[in-house]
Design a protein around this motif. Structure first.
Motif, PDB file in Angstrom:
ATOM      1  N   PRO A 298       0.941  -1.301   0.070  1.00 14.42           N
ATOM      2  CA  PRO A 298       0.020  -0.028   0.155  1.00 14.42           C
ATOM      3  C   PRO A 298       0.708   1.190  -0.027  1.00 14.42           C
ATOM      4  O   PRO A 298       0.403   2.258  -0.772  1.00 14.42           O
ATOM      5  CB  PRO A 298      -0.737  -0.144   1.385  1.00 14.42           C
ATOM      6  CG  PRO A 298      -0.992  -1.344   1.394  1.00 14.42           C
ATOM      7  CD  PRO A 298       0.421  -2.153   1.075  1.00 14.42           C
ATOM      8  N   LEU A 299       1.971   1.100   0.742  1.00 14.69           N
ATOM      9  CA  LEU A 299       2.747   2.444   0.804  1.00 14.69           C
ATOM     10  C   LEU A 299       3.573   2.901  -0.467  1.00 14.69           C
ATOM     11  O   LEU A 299       4.089   3.969  -0.323  1.00 14.69           O
ATOM     12  CB  LEU A 299       3.652   2.279   2.143  1.00 14.69           C
ATOM     13  CG  LEU A 299       2.887   2.149   3.393  1.00 14.69           C
ATOM     14  CD1 LEU A 299       3.828   2.046   4.410  1.00 14.69           C
ATOM     15  CD2 LEU A 299       2.141   3.417   3.622  1.00 14.69           C
ATOM     16  N   ILE A 300       3.224   2.364  -1.633  1.00 17.17           N
ATOM     17  CA  ILE A 300       3.801   2.688  -3.006  1.00 17.17           C
ATOM     18  C   ILE A 300       3.004   3.902  -3.358  1.00 17.17           C
ATOM     19  O   ILE A 300       3.269   4.745  -4.195  1.00 17.17           O
ATOM     20  CB  ILE A 300       4.026   1.916  -3.769  1.00 17.17           C
ATOM     21  CG1 ILE A 300       2.989   1.151  -4.314  1.00 17.17           C
ATOM     22  CG2 ILE A 300       5.236   0.725  -3.535  1.00 17.17           C
ATOM     23  CD1 ILE A 300       2.986   0.263  -5.466  1.00 17.17           C
ATOM     24  N   HIS A 301       1.696   4.033  -2.696  1.00 12.71           N
ATOM     25  CA  HIS A 301       0.577   4.862  -3.065  1.00 12.71           C
ATOM     26  C   HIS A 301       0.606   6.127  -1.872  1.00 12.71           C
ATOM     27  O   HIS A 301       0.349   5.894  -0.853  1.00 12.71           O
ATOM     28  CB  HIS A 301      -0.608   4.256  -3.041  1.00 12.71           C
ATOM     29  CG  HIS A 301      -0.620   3.079  -4.099  1.00 12.71           C
ATOM     30  ND1 HIS A 301      -0.490   3.280  -5.710  1.00 12.71           N
ATOM     31  CD2 HIS A 301      -0.589   1.733  -4.132  1.00 12.71           C
ATOM     32  CE1 HIS A 301      -0.726   2.060  -6.265  1.00 12.71           C
ATOM     33  NE2 HIS A 301      -0.757   1.310  -5.098  1.00 12.71           N
ATOM     34  N   ALA A 302       1.038   7.395  -2.390  1.00 11.67           N
ATOM     35  CA  ALA A 302       1.048   8.513  -1.755  1.00 11.67           C
ATOM     36  C   ALA A 302      -0.422   8.825  -0.974  1.00 11.67           C
ATOM     37  O   ALA A 302      -0.619   9.264   0.215  1.00 11.67           O
ATOM     38  CB  ALA A 302       1.528   9.767  -2.274  1.00 11.67           C
ATOM     39  N   GLU A 303      -1.520   8.416  -1.688  1.00 13.33           N
ATOM     40  CA  GLU A 303      -2.736   8.824  -1.533  1.00 13.33           C
ATOM     41  C   GLU A 303      -3.493   7.749  -0.382  1.00 13.33           C
ATOM     42  O   GLU A 303      -4.328   8.194   0.347  1.00 13.33           O
ATOM     43  CB  GLU A 303      -3.954   8.573  -2.556  1.00 13.33           C
ATOM     44  CG  GLU A 303      -3.259   9.374  -3.701  1.00 13.33           C
ATOM     45  CD  GLU A 303      -2.665   8.450  -4.692  1.00 13.33           C
ATOM     46  OE1 GLU A 303      -1.607   7.740  -4.317  1.00 13.33           O
ATOM     47  OE2 GLU A 303      -3.002   8.360  -6.120  1.00 13.33           O
TER      48      GLU A 303
END
Ligand code: SF4
Length: 233
Positions: free
Chosen positions: A74-79
């Motif tokens: 999940p943390l590859i996505h800034a949102e």
């Protein structure tokens, strides 16, 4: 962010085992674990671009209190940071599942961190194309230290997939570099590797014996025992 699937199920791992939860599975991962059970979010990432609001709308279809943000990574996505903040405004109990190789200043109720041992390196998959990158990325001590120290994370658990006895030694060498993690303050789960119930049962008996003698917590994988290796369950 790209979402692979959003579905209602029960939490299959860790301290909230059995808890009805909505799962938000982001797509894409910076690792390529040999035994990954969600290849559609890592090896062959698939999904649909969705706004935070569109995700919240889908979550709102279910009346459960627990929401699990998982992947992929999940943390590859800034949102994801904004998603967690909005879910908290709705009084949701948020679990973030991560491999602990990327950091964002995110506020969650439970960080479920699953560092990948060397048994995960895909030497024999796709001609070993990803082995070198995976091997150099899978352990990040400064990032794991941030997870251990962050005051925005209310609780944390550490889950390790164990395939063989030497994995325990490797895990303990890793834990020795993370003095913030103690067995008194944090939950350390050892999980058998497997993608079907029979395999988990066979490996689980061996691992349960090891947990008894070494004092670690056995980590069941209830969703695989119940449903097998299926999507959306
Ligand atoms: S970190 Fe998780 S999602 Fe990524 S390859 Fe490994 S098991 Fe799959």
């Amino acid at each position: 962010m790209i979402i692979s699937e959003i579905f209602l199920s029960i939490q299959g791992e860790g301290q909230w085992l059995g808890m009805p939860s909505v799962f938000i599975r982001t797509s894409g991962c910076n690792l390529r674990c040999r035994w990954c059970d969600t290849p559609y979010a890592s090896w062959n990432p698939q999904g649909t671009e969705m706004s935070v609001q569109a995700i919240l709308d889908q979550v709102a279809r279910h009346s459960v209190e627990h929401v699990v943000i998982t992947g992929g990574e999940p943390l590859i996505h800034a949102e994801v940071v904004e998603l967690a903040a909005q879910l908290k405004l709705q009084q949701k109990y948020i679990t973030l599942e991560t491999a602990g190789t990327l950091w964002r200043d995110i506020s969650v109720d439970l960080a479920s961190i699953s560092p990948k041992l060397s048994n995960s390196t895909p030497h024999d998959r796709q001609g070993g194309t990803f082995a070198k990158a995976h091997e150099s990325t899978r352990i990040d001590i400064p990032t794991m230290t941030q997870f251990a120290r962050s005051t925005a994370i209310k609780n944390r658990q550490w889950k390790f997939v164990i395939c063989r006895p030497e994995d325990i030694t490797e895990m303990e060498v890793l834990l020795a570099q993370l003095p913030e993690i103690t067995r008194q303050q944090d939950n350390i789960f050892l999980m058998p590797e497997g993608i079907d119930a029979a395999e988990l049962q066979k490996k689980g008996v061996w691992l349960a014996e090891l947990c008894k003698t070494r004092g670690y917590r056995f980590g069941a994988r209830l969703h695989i025992s119940l449903y097998g290796n299926q999507r959306g369950v």
